[in-house]
Scaffold this motif. Structure first.
Motif, PDB file in Angstrom:
ATOM      1  N   PRO A  48       0.908  -1.205   0.576  1.00  0.00           N
ATOM      2  CA  PRO A  48       0.376  -0.042   0.196  1.00  0.00           C
ATOM      3  C   PRO A  48       0.975   1.381  -0.271  1.00  0.00           C
ATOM      4  N   TRP A  52      -1.865   4.531   0.032  1.00  0.00           N
ATOM      5  CA  TRP A  52      -2.620   3.624   0.414  1.00  0.00           C
ATOM      6  C   TRP A  52      -2.749   2.643   1.850  1.00  0.00           C
ATOM      7  N   MET A  62     -11.890   4.599  -1.824  1.00  0.00           N
ATOM      8  CA  MET A  62     -11.176   4.023  -3.741  1.00  0.00           C
ATOM      9  C   MET A  62     -11.770   5.312  -4.567  1.00  0.00           C
ATOM     10  N   ARG A 103     -10.394   2.812   1.187  1.00  0.00           N
ATOM     11  CA  ARG A 103      -9.194   2.745   1.085  1.00  0.00           C
ATOM     12  C   ARG A 103      -8.264   1.716   1.606  1.00  0.00           C
ATOM     13  N   GLN A 106      -8.184  -0.788  -0.087  1.00  0.00           N
ATOM     14  CA  GLN A 106      -7.379  -1.395  -1.366  1.00  0.00           C
ATOM     15  C   GLN A 106      -6.316  -2.116  -1.005  1.00  0.00           C
ATOM     16  N   GLY A 107      -5.938  -0.861   0.607  1.00  0.00           N
ATOM     17  CA  GLY A 107      -4.438  -0.812   0.398  1.00  0.00           C
ATOM     18  C   GLY A 107      -3.885  -2.694   1.092  1.00  0.00           C
TER      19      GLY A 107
END
Length: 623
Positions: A48, A52, A62, A103, A106-107
């Motif tokens: 990340p 991220w 996101m 987010r 996503q990390g």
């Protein structure tokens, strides 16, 4: 030479992870079983990275739907190395692909992708993770480089250095220094450009007006953190939310050059026949531009061809998907459009061609109108402006979610195609000014739900719109910031706080990174806009004498090797993947040819347990 080769990668976020994945994919072919010391330097967790990282507010989303986010190659990418497919964010998480993921999720996806790439390295590679900051790279052009770290006196020796830095902080420019000094003299609050999740927003008081300059994605994050992040909530439905304040919010007065937020993300997919791209801005046009002498000016030399390409995509879709809104046939229009290309025999007939073939002006492609949506607007007072802006955002949401306007999606595809071609111009063109802003406004806007919540905040009075061509002044006499727009003649908004809602420009001259500044001072070339110039073929850093540095490679937003968006949509060619692949293969070829000892002779394989690749982690100061 003898010994183990050393490769140092500075930056372990998405770019560093992507480069590592391509390195692991190409190692068996290009490097064999030679030993390699691989050093990964980043104060933030690999995968990340900073932007991220999983330790940030889950209220931040996101900016792409989960099904549109991948960090893995597929057969649409132009690669020399092997394709190593992997899941999208949606497939990895097993969730609705149409949602906008937080987010931190996503990390976690990026961390998993990093671990997969790390585990794909052969046992002959020893990976060292350095949780610290790289301060400087030096060394002779033809000899080993030295990478100086914040947590150790001795440098890391490197046969090759790869910079995969993401978004970086910047030193304040002259205007920001003046505003900061003004704020300090008068006891005001000035928040400079920066990554919103890293800013200290606690000094912005509840109930007080705050001027916000910037209406892009940084504003959206700011809006979220200062409303929901302070305990506010939404009631009603997703399509018609109602904001219930906590009482801890400031009142955000927002404006910008255009005076409107970025266009909403599209709420549908482009189906049916797609525009054949590139058509007017492809490799031949790029080659012709590269053949010219001297620097290129984007608006004069490039934009006419780019605009023609975007219009081609728009009208191709309009004629093929919505022919009832056109006259004539596509073949005839296409031939006339080609003749009307810049420098073509019919260039002067372009406006007449469009007017005759597309009766409704709302169906025509008008980039000037897109770029100046409120041009000439005048309203009697600030309340009237609020109504105008709410109507604008509502209309934008309606249009961007209606497939009847699918030429907009075709233009989006063309914008991505254009970005892929612009990268091939390298440092001959500066794309970080007007074009990058236009691209972001048109193709990198917020999710629809964010704009619906913006409307709810406007109705609640928590957000107030200031209008286009915003000017902000520091009033020394009264000790306040003053904002105004020509859209509301005579109206002035005063506040004791100003937030610059934008990321700082990624320049090597203005960066807060001593590493990048040092490279520039050491002879690296920069574009007129301040980007680090690299060879578009493999990412090698170009020196001011025109030669690529044999031992230094750079990729990412601070360089001319940048992609059009934060992440790649599946099956769209993946420009960043191609760049990572070319750079990784160039790095391995260099290390192979300059190996510190010859490759081990061929051995007879016997069934013994495979050795485990070593990973060493070094923790330094978190900077």
């Amino acid at each position: 030479m003898s010994g183990t080769a050393s490769l140092v990668i500075v930056g372990a976020g998405p770019r560093g992870t992507g480069f590592l994945e391509r390195l692991a994919a190409a190692l068996p072919e290009l490097y064999g079983d030679r030993p390699l010391d691989l050093h990964l330097v980043d104060p933030y967790p690999p995968g990340p990275g900073r932007i991220w990282r999983t330790a940030q507010s889950p209220l931040l989303w996101m900016n792409s739907m989960a099904e549109d986010v991948t960090v893995f190659t597929d057969d649409t990418v132009r690669l020399e190395g092997p394709v190593r497919p992997g899941p999208t964010l949606a497939a990895w998480s097993g969730t609705d692909g149409r949602r906008f993921a937080p987010r931190p999720e996503q990390g976690a996806y990026l961390r998993w992708a990093y671990e997969r790439a790390r585990d794909a390295l052969p046992a002959t590679v020893t990976l060292h993770e350095h949780r610290t900051t790289a301060l400087r790279v030096d060394g002779p052009r033809e000899g080993r480089q030295r990478v100086w770290l914040a947590d150790r006196a001795a440098p890391l020796p490197a046969d090759l250095v790869v910079l995969t830095l993401g978004h970086l902080d910047a030193e304040p420019d002259a205007e920001q220094r003046e505003l900061a000094g003004f704020a300090e003299r008068h006891g005001l609050v000035h928040v400079p450009p920066g990554h919103t999740a890293d800013l200290d927003l606690s000094a912005l008081p509840a109930g007080e007006p705050v001027l916000v300059r910037g209406f892009g994605l940084a504003f959206v994050d700011l809006m979220v953190l200062l409303t929901e992040g302070r305990g506010g909530r939404y009631e009603g439905t997703a399509d018609a939310p109602v904001y219930v304040p906590s009482g801890k919010e400031p009142v955000l007065y927002v404006g910008s050059r255009r005076g409107v937020p970025y266009h909403s993300k599209l709420g549908y997919a482009l189906d049916g026949e797609r525009p054949p791209l590139p058509r007017f801005f492809g490799p031949d046009r790029v080659a012709a531009l590269l053949g010219r002498d001297g620097p290129l000016d984007f608006r004069r030399d490039v934009w006419p061809h780019v605009s023609h390409e975007l219009g081609w995509a728009h009208y191709h879709r309009l004629f093929t998907a919505h022919p009832e809104r056109t006259t004539g046939d596509w073949a005839g229009f296409a031939a006339a459009w080609a003749a009307a290309a810049p420098g073509g025999p019919g260039a002067h007939d372009l406006a007449g061609l469009v007017a005759a073939a597309v009766p409704d002006p709302a169906d025509r492609f008008d980039p000037d109108a897109l770029d100046h949506p409120l041009d000439g607007l005048r309203v009697p007072d600030a309340d009237a402006l609020q109504d105008v802006l709410r109507d604008y955002v509502t209309a934008d949401l309606r249009r961007r979610h209606d497939p009847a306007h699918s030429p907009d999606a075709a233009v989006f595809a063309a914008v991505l195609s254009v970005y892929g071609q612009l990268v091939r111009l390298g440092d001959r063109i500066d794309t970080d000014g007007w074009w990058h802003g236009f691209f972001s406004y048109l193709a990198s806007g917020p999710p629809g739900p964010r704009l619906r919540r913006l409307l709810a905040l406007s109705e609640a009075g928590t957000v107030r719109f200031l209008g286009p061509r915003l000017t902000v002044e520091a009033d020394e006499r009264h000790g306040v910031f003053r904002a105004s727009s020509p859209a509301v003649p005579g109206a002035v908004t005063e506040a004791r706080a100003l937030v610059e809602a934008r990321l700082p420009a990624p320049t090597v001259t203005g960066t807060a990174s001593p590493l990048l500044r040092g490279l520039y001072e050491d002879g690296a070339r920069a574009t007129p806009g301040g980007l680090l110039a690299v060879d578009p073929a493999d990412g090698r850093i170009l020196q001011r004498d025109g030669r690529p540095h044999p031992r230094r490679i750079a990729l990412g937003p601070h360089t001319t090797a940048r992609a059009g968006g934060g992440f790649t949509r599946p099956r769209t060619g993946g420009l960043a993947f191609a760049q990572n692949d070319a750079a990784a293969r160039a790095a391995l070829a260099f290390l192979r040819d300059h190996a510190r000892r010859p490759a081990a002779p061929a051995r007879t394989l016997v069934p013994v347990p495979a050795p485990q690749r070593r990973t060493e982690e070094h923790h330094g100061p978190h900077q």
